[in-house]
Enzyme design. Structure first.
Site, PDB file in Angstrom:
ATOM      1  N   GLN A   1      29.547 -21.838 -40.735  1.00  0.00           N
ATOM      2  CA  GLN A   1      30.295 -20.697 -40.207  1.00  0.00           C
ATOM      3  C   GLN A   1      29.351 -19.558 -39.773  1.00  0.00           C
ATOM      4  O   GLN A   1      29.621 -18.858 -38.806  1.00  0.00           O
ATOM      5  CB  GLN A   1      31.275 -20.192 -41.264  1.00  0.00           C
ATOM      6  CG  GLN A   1      32.369 -19.366 -40.657  1.00  0.00           C
ATOM      7  CD  GLN A   1      33.394 -18.941 -41.681  1.00  0.00           C
ATOM      8  OE1 GLN A   1      33.057 -18.450 -42.757  1.00  0.00           O
ATOM      9  NE2 GLN A   1      34.659 -19.135 -41.363  1.00  0.00           N
TER      10      GLN A   1
ATOM     11  N   GLU B   1      16.175   1.747 -14.648  1.00  0.00           N
ATOM     12  CA  GLU B   1      17.381   2.312 -14.005  1.00  0.00           C
ATOM     13  C   GLU B   1      18.224   3.133 -14.993  1.00  0.00           C
ATOM     14  O   GLU B   1      19.454   3.069 -14.989  1.00  0.00           O
ATOM     15  CB  GLU B   1      18.194   1.217 -13.331  1.00  0.00           C
ATOM     16  CG  GLU B   1      17.423   0.646 -12.156  1.00  0.00           C
ATOM     17  CD  GLU B   1      18.292  -0.059 -11.151  1.00  0.00           C
ATOM     18  OE1 GLU B   1      19.407   0.401 -10.887  1.00  0.00           O
ATOM     19  OE2 GLU B   1      17.819  -1.053 -10.612  1.00  0.00           O
ATOM     20  N   GLY B   2      17.537   3.884 -15.818  1.00  0.00           N
ATOM     21  CA  GLY B   2      18.225   4.726 -16.801  1.00  0.00           C
ATOM     22  C   GLY B   2      18.287   4.013 -18.135  1.00  0.00           C
ATOM     23  O   GLY B   2      18.936   2.963 -18.247  1.00  0.00           O
TER      24      GLY B   2
ATOM     25  N   PRO C   1       3.965   8.865 -13.855  1.00  0.00           N
ATOM     26  CA  PRO C   1       3.334   8.638 -15.164  1.00  0.00           C
ATOM     27  C   PRO C   1       3.898   9.562 -16.243  1.00  0.00           C
ATOM     28  O   PRO C   1       4.020   9.176 -17.392  1.00  0.00           O
ATOM     29  CB  PRO C   1       1.857   8.957 -14.905  1.00  0.00           C
ATOM     30  CG  PRO C   1       1.663   8.789 -13.438  1.00  0.00           C
ATOM     31  CD  PRO C   1       2.981   9.120 -12.791  1.00  0.00           C
ATOM     32  N   GLY C   2       4.277  10.773 -15.857  1.00  0.00           N
ATOM     33  CA  GLY C   2       4.742  11.739 -16.846  1.00  0.00           C
ATOM     34  C   GLY C   2       6.248  11.849 -16.979  1.00  0.00           C
ATOM     35  O   GLY C   2       6.739  12.653 -17.763  1.00  0.00           O
TER      36      GLY C   2
ATOM     37  N   ARG D   1      23.615   0.100 -10.850  1.00  0.00           N
ATOM     38  CA  ARG D   1      23.723  -0.148 -12.304  1.00  0.00           C
ATOM     39  C   ARG D   1      24.663  -1.307 -12.646  1.00  0.00           C
ATOM     40  O   ARG D   1      24.370  -2.061 -13.588  1.00  0.00           O
ATOM     41  CB  ARG D   1      24.131   1.136 -13.038  1.00  0.00           C
ATOM     42  CG  ARG D   1      22.915   2.003 -13.292  1.00  0.00           C
ATOM     43  CD  ARG D   1      23.198   3.333 -13.929  1.00  0.00           C
ATOM     44  NE  ARG D   1      21.959   4.100 -13.994  1.00  0.00           N
ATOM     45  CZ  ARG D   1      21.882   5.420 -14.073  1.00  0.00           C
ATOM     46  NH1 ARG D   1      22.980   6.142 -14.129  1.00  0.00           N
ATOM     47  NH2 ARG D   1      20.715   6.019 -14.126  1.00  0.00           N
TER      48      ARG D   1
END
Ligand SMILES: Cc1cc2nc3c(=O)[nH]c(=O)nc-3n(C[C@H](O)[C@H](O)[C@H](O)COP(=O)(O)OP(=O)(O)OC[C@H]3O[C@@H](n4cnc5c(N)ncnc54)[C@H](O)[C@@H]3O)c2cc1C
Length: 419
Positions: A278, A362-363, A127-128, A242
């Site tokens: 365009q 994951e970061g 949590p922190g 990753r």
């Protein structure tokens, strides 16, 4: 250098795509709205041999390299990013055992997962803290041969359904990364409980829960990594997964682009399809360009990992680039759809919500930039001479425009810092 997939890789891509279109795409919106764990779909993926991609064959997994894994996950995420997260969380959860487990642990746990359709989650976050992995507070107290775990893990994907959890905890929070150890925690151990599913913005077909560990006795045979080694193991796991997160983002972005093309060719304003303008063409060009770049970066990170090279940098680059690209592309897709982009009539609204998570788990994208900038500032090998050692040679202009060098060599410092 060869940019083509092998025949086996193309066949794998085709198989994963067919599965995604047949089994996932039709139910993606319903699972998102219901916000329930897609266990039936995960089981079908398991039966189709499209789960446990990185678990070695000898333990019943697919034994794929990172390259094959990214090929598969792009296809599955293109149909539903949330279901893809649910399916492939087993590769994140089993990563620490594949990389750091002994043979007995691999035989016992990995084989159980692959043969008996079990799920394994991965838990560093609390949590922190999330980004600052070395700052975790969940305690691992040594008690003879055992460890006793106490603390709370938060945001844990699949935790409500997992049979095992790879848990990281610290023997001493003041030791930071040097205190972190890794454990295999069977979900049914006494003292392990999970909280309610945490409702989310996107990727709602993935289950996210807290895990509470209260005096959980971890026997010696479930210790995965000693204090200090646990932190390295968690980082090595991310390094391997990753590229797959980057591939998730590519799949998500690719679908947003494809739906944008379909819509742009059909939707008419001022008497013409919007694809004729365009401004719209450039949006689609940017989408395609960024997807291509993201995929090349992802394949490079995967290739490096499969070659046994250190792919920490390339994994971070691929994840940051692909996640940011997915967010940009899905945002532009909503714009291209106009009002229909903002409502649930078409899938781009869901893809936009789903894409956001790639910049976080994951970061975060900021953490990837920390990895990248650290490398650039400390290790990057310059091709050019140092800025403060540059020399300048004056020239004479003779015979038309042919420059003839004169003798003077001055550094920029000698030139008073002017260049
Ligand atoms: C749906 C979901 C599923 C998840 N699944 C898992 C899971 O299965 N297992 C698991 O362990 N975790 C999981 N996570 C947790 C996830 O990895 C963390 O949320 C993430 O790492 C960010 O941590 P935090 O939320 O604590 O943010 P914080 O670390 O508090 O960061 C807050 C913000 O500050 C930025 N920031 C932090 N430090 C720096 C810095 N030094 N410089 C610049 N910016 C900084 C961050 O990038 C972010 O923008 C999941 C999260 C979500 C939302």
């Amino acid at each position: 250098m060869d940019f083509n997939l092998t025949e086996d890789q193309k066949a794998l891509q085709k198989r994963a795509r067919e599965f995604a279109i047949k089994e996932i795409l039709p139910v993606a919106a319903s699972y998102d709205e219901a916000e329930v764990m897609p266990m039936k779909v995960i089981k079908k993926a398991w039966e189709a041999g499209l789960t446990n991609l990185s678990i070695p064959k000898e333990y019943g997994g697919q034994g794929y390299g990172i390259m094959e894994s990214v090929i598969v996950v792009e296809e599955i995420a293109a149909a539903c990013p949330g279901i893809a997260t649910s399916i492939f969380d087993n590769d994140l959860g089993s990563g620490p055992i594949i990389l750091g487990g002994n043979d007995e642990q691999k035989q016992r746990v990995l084989t159980d997962i692959t043969k008996n359709f079990k799920l394994i989650a991965f838990a560093t976050s609390e949590p922190g803290m999330g980004s600052d992995v070395a700052g975790m507070q969940c305690r691992a107290e040594k008690d003879g041969d055992e460890y006793i775990l106490n603390g709370t893990k938060y945001w844990i994907t699949n935790a409500g359904y997992a049979d095992y959890i790879s848990v990281f905890a610290t023997t001493d929070p003041t030791k930071k990364h040097r205190g972190i150890a890794g454990f295999i925690v069977p979900r049914n151990l006494e003292g392990v409980s999970t909280g309610k599913h945490i409702p989310k913005l996107g990727q709602r077909a993935s289950n996210t829960c807290s895990i509470v560990l209260k005096d959980v006795h971890i026997p010696k045979e479930n210790v995965l990594a000693r204090p200090g080694r646990g932190f390295i193991l968690a980082m090595q796991t991310f390094q391997n997964t990753r590229p797959a997160v980057a591939a998730f983002a590519i799949g998500c972005a690719r679908s947003a682009m494809e739906y944008s093309i379909d819509y742009a060719l059909k939707r008419e304003t001022f008497g013409r399809p919007i694809a004729k303008y365009q401004a719209i063409q450039f949006k689609i060009a940017n989408m395609y360009k960024d997807i291509e770049a993201a995929r090349l970066l992802t394949y490079k990170a995967a290739w490096e990992g499969d070659q046994g090279l250190d792919n920490n940098l390339t994994s971070s680059i691929a994840k940051a680039f692909a996640s940011d690209a997915a967010m940009e592309i899905t945002t532009e897709a909503i714009q291209l759809f106009g009002g229909y982009g903002y409502v649930r009539t078409y899938p781009v609204e869901k893809l936009f919500r789903d894409a956001k998570l790639y910049q976080i788990y994951e970061g975060t994208s900021e953490i990837q930039r920390i990895v990248i900038s650290r490398f650039i500032l400390r290790q990057y090998q310059h091709a050019m001479p140092n800025l403060f050692e540059l020399t300048r040679t004056d020239i004479d202009i003779e015979d038309g425009n042919v420059p003839i060098p004169k003798k003077i060599n001055k550094t920029s410092e000698e030139l008073g810092g002017k260049w």
